[in-house]
Scaffold this motif. Structure first.
Motif, PDB file in Angstrom:
ATOM      1  N   ARG A 420      78.535  67.409 129.233  1.00  0.00           N
ATOM      2  CA  ARG A 420      78.619  66.010 129.688  1.00  0.00           C
ATOM      3  C   ARG A 420      77.606  65.133 128.951  1.00  0.00           C
ATOM      4  O   ARG A 420      77.923  64.013 128.546  1.00  0.00           O
ATOM      5  CB  ARG A 420      78.373  65.948 131.197  1.00  0.00           C
ATOM      6  CG  ARG A 420      79.536  66.481 132.025  1.00  0.00           C
ATOM      7  CD  ARG A 420      79.390  66.101 133.485  1.00  0.00           C
ATOM      8  NE  ARG A 420      78.253  66.734 134.113  1.00  0.00           N
ATOM      9  CZ  ARG A 420      78.311  67.909 134.720  1.00  0.00           C
ATOM     10  NH1 ARG A 420      79.457  68.577 134.785  1.00  0.00           N
ATOM     11  NH2 ARG A 420      77.242  68.435 135.290  1.00  0.00           N
ATOM     12  N   GLU A 423      78.877  64.407 125.487  1.00  0.00           N
ATOM     13  CA  GLU A 423      79.915  63.379 125.472  1.00  0.00           C
ATOM     14  C   GLU A 423      79.310  61.996 125.673  1.00  0.00           C
ATOM     15  O   GLU A 423      79.750  61.019 125.052  1.00  0.00           O
ATOM     16  CB  GLU A 423      80.941  63.667 126.580  1.00  0.00           C
ATOM     17  CG  GLU A 423      81.761  64.917 126.339  1.00  0.00           C
ATOM     18  CD  GLU A 423      82.524  64.837 125.018  1.00  0.00           C
ATOM     19  OE1 GLU A 423      83.314  63.890 124.854  1.00  0.00           O
ATOM     20  OE2 GLU A 423      82.323  65.719 124.152  1.00  0.00           O
ATOM     21  N   GLU A 424      78.289  61.915 126.536  1.00  0.00           N
ATOM     22  CA  GLU A 424      77.622  60.630 126.753  1.00  0.00           C
ATOM     23  C   GLU A 424      76.948  60.150 125.478  1.00  0.00           C
ATOM     24  O   GLU A 424      76.930  58.957 125.182  1.00  0.00           O
ATOM     25  CB  GLU A 424      76.589  60.760 127.875  1.00  0.00           C
ATOM     26  CG  GLU A 424      77.210  60.906 129.261  1.00  0.00           C
ATOM     27  CD  GLU A 424      76.184  61.240 130.320  1.00  0.00           C
ATOM     28  OE1 GLU A 424      74.977  61.289 129.977  1.00  0.00           O
ATOM     29  OE2 GLU A 424      76.576  61.452 131.483  1.00  0.00           O
TER      30      GLU A 424
END
Length: 493
Positions: A420, A423-424
């Motif tokens: 995550r 992806e950020e």
């Protein structure tokens, strides 16, 4: 079977309910032994509120649970774990995932849907009651203040407060200091920093009798209406004995206002890198200084700290760096980043490209988990068919498979978090590219405030080492390192 006991007591608990650590320890340990525990470990917190999860004993117990050091936890009641329902449910869920049975002495806990529902309802009611008590206490304090009483502990320099009588009186040696502070400020050409320095040089102690006087503390005293007998509490004023007459107090306010006006006027000498520069030689932050240098006043940055209260005075002899030269070097670096918007993205990508894709590791872990589950099912099937000749070894194997499964699941959670975050970061790179392209078109027209905002958006820190000598661009023999919030660059001259 190994068991653990968690006990907690706060001062209020002992007064209201008669709880004590010794009583809880004896009762909980007795229940653990009745339930078959051969070994009992006690975790405790004394004098700590149950409204926070940051408790040494609780943290130690949770860590022991994760490591599988006990199979049963005995607690007096759910409030001992936490006074907040959300925290109770969090801890209960953690223990369940670790395969630990939870036993309360004063609460009938059943691990069923109905039992869990009642557990939640009980916690919600208890939390509601506590909020009502807090609200009543708050309203009681406000009512007391409206009637002229002191609703909370009154801790103000120059005064002392007796909670038994509710009376405020002078603390004579501090009262004299307050009078001197106001007299010095209103009758001499001296500011808050000068007063703090004088107090420190005269060895006058602060309220806590530790540390040094700071100019901000002096400013707070000079601006506090309590010294003319009006103590402010939640928008209302409560009368207390005055120390300063109103004329002296309002003269002080006029001078403070004038000082603020003059200080605001100095802000025309804007400093682009204010708050971002650190001196590598002494460790101090560097701030703007409009200083005289060889008869000429110039904008410079310095690590020198003349304000009272600072422990580190900075480099000696005093270091001054030309602001124009330093700001130009950093701004040129920012322009270099912005001239090629894709460069920012490429450099940021360099931090994560080459690392293993978390998804690949997650797939591998999922395969291992599936294999473990098959192994568990096979062993359970052996037990179900009645092959009990090797029961001890089967139980050990099941326990080992469980430990492996828990470690893999924990690693999987870490990898999912890393994915995550990855992806950020990709999303952030696209955002920076878009911002760069937009600003690039009007870079030369930016106002000072816009430039400063851009610097803060891209620059994490500017580290300056060396002292430099006059000549060149003003940065000769000075090393400047610009740390960006994503890429890192280094400028040396």
């Amino acid at each position: 079977m190994r068991a653990a006991v968690y006990i907690r007591v706060s001062t209020d608990d002992q007064v209201k309910h008669g709880y004590s650590l010794a009583e809880q320890r004896e009762a909980c340990c007795s229940r653990a032994r009745i339930l078959g525990a051969q070994e009992v470990t006690v975790f405790s917190d004394e004098g700590i509120s149950g409204s926070t999860l940051e408790r040494p004993g609780l943290n130690e117990m949770r860590e022991a649970a994760r490591e599988g050091r006990f199979q049963l936890l005995v607690v007096r009641d759910p409030d001992r774990l936490s006074r907040k329902l959300a925290h109770q449910l969090l801890i209960t869920d953690e223990l369940e995932k670790c395969g630990i049975k939870l036993e309360f002495l004063d609460f009938d806990w059943k691990d069923t849907p109905e039992g869990r529902l009642f557990y939640s309802i009980r916690g919600a009611i208890a939390e509601y009651e506590r909020e009502k008590i807090r609200d009543r206490m708050g309203r009681g304090k406000e009512q007391k203040a409206r009637q002229g009483g002191i609703p909370i502990n009154f801790d103000v320099f120059g005064y002392q407060y007796d909670p038994e009588t509710g009376k405020v009186s002078y603390l004579e040696h501090e009262k004299k200091v307050v009078v001197e502070i106001f007299n010095w400020f209103t009758s001499e050409d001296i500011g808050a920093n000068g007063i703090a320095k004088r107090l420190n040089e005269n060895g006058i102690p602060t309220r806590r009798r530790a540390g040094r006087w700071h100019r901000q503390v002096v400013k707070q005293i000079l601006a506090n209406t309590v010294y003319i007998g009006l103590w402010r509490f939640k928008g209302m004023y409560i009368k207390v004995p005055p120390i300063i007459d109103e004329n002296t107090f309002y003269r002080a306010q006029e001078k403070l206002k004038e000082v603020r006006r003059l200080y605001a006027g100095k802000q025309k000498h804007g400093y682009l890198l204010s708050g971002l520069i650190t001196c590598a030689d002494c460790g101090n932050t560097m701030t703007g200084a409009y200083a005289r240098w060889w008869g000429k006043r110039e904008r410079r940055y310095t690590c020198n700290k003349t304000c009272q209260g600072y422990k580190n005075e900075g480099c000696r002899p005093v270091k001054y760096i030309l602001a124009d030269a330093l700001e130009e070097a950093v701004w040129n670096q920012i322009q270099t980043w912005l001239m090629d918007p894709d460069r920012l993205a490429r450099e940021a990508m360099g931090q994560i490209v080459g690392q293993n894709d978390p998804r690949e590791q997650i797939m591998v872990i999922n395969k291992h988990l599936a294999s473990i589950e098959k192994g568990q099912e096979a062993l359970i099937d052996v037990i179900a068919k009645g092959y009990l000749d090797h029961m001890d070894s089967i139980e050990k194997k099941l326990a080992e498979l469980k430990r492996r499964k828990e470690k893999l699941e924990k690693r999987k959670e870490e990898l999912l978090l890393a994915y995550r975050q990855r992806e950020e970061l990709f999303a952030k790179i696209d955002e920076i590219r878009e911002i760069s392209e937009s600003i690039l078109r009007r870079l030369d027209d930016l106002a000072f405030t816009e430039k400063r905002s851009l610097v803060r958006a891209l620059v994490k820190q500017v580290i300056v080492s060396g002292r430099g000598v006059p000549g060149g661009n003003g940065l000769r023999f000075i090393n400047v390192t610009v740390l960006a919030k994503i890429p890192e660059q280094k400028i040396s001259s």
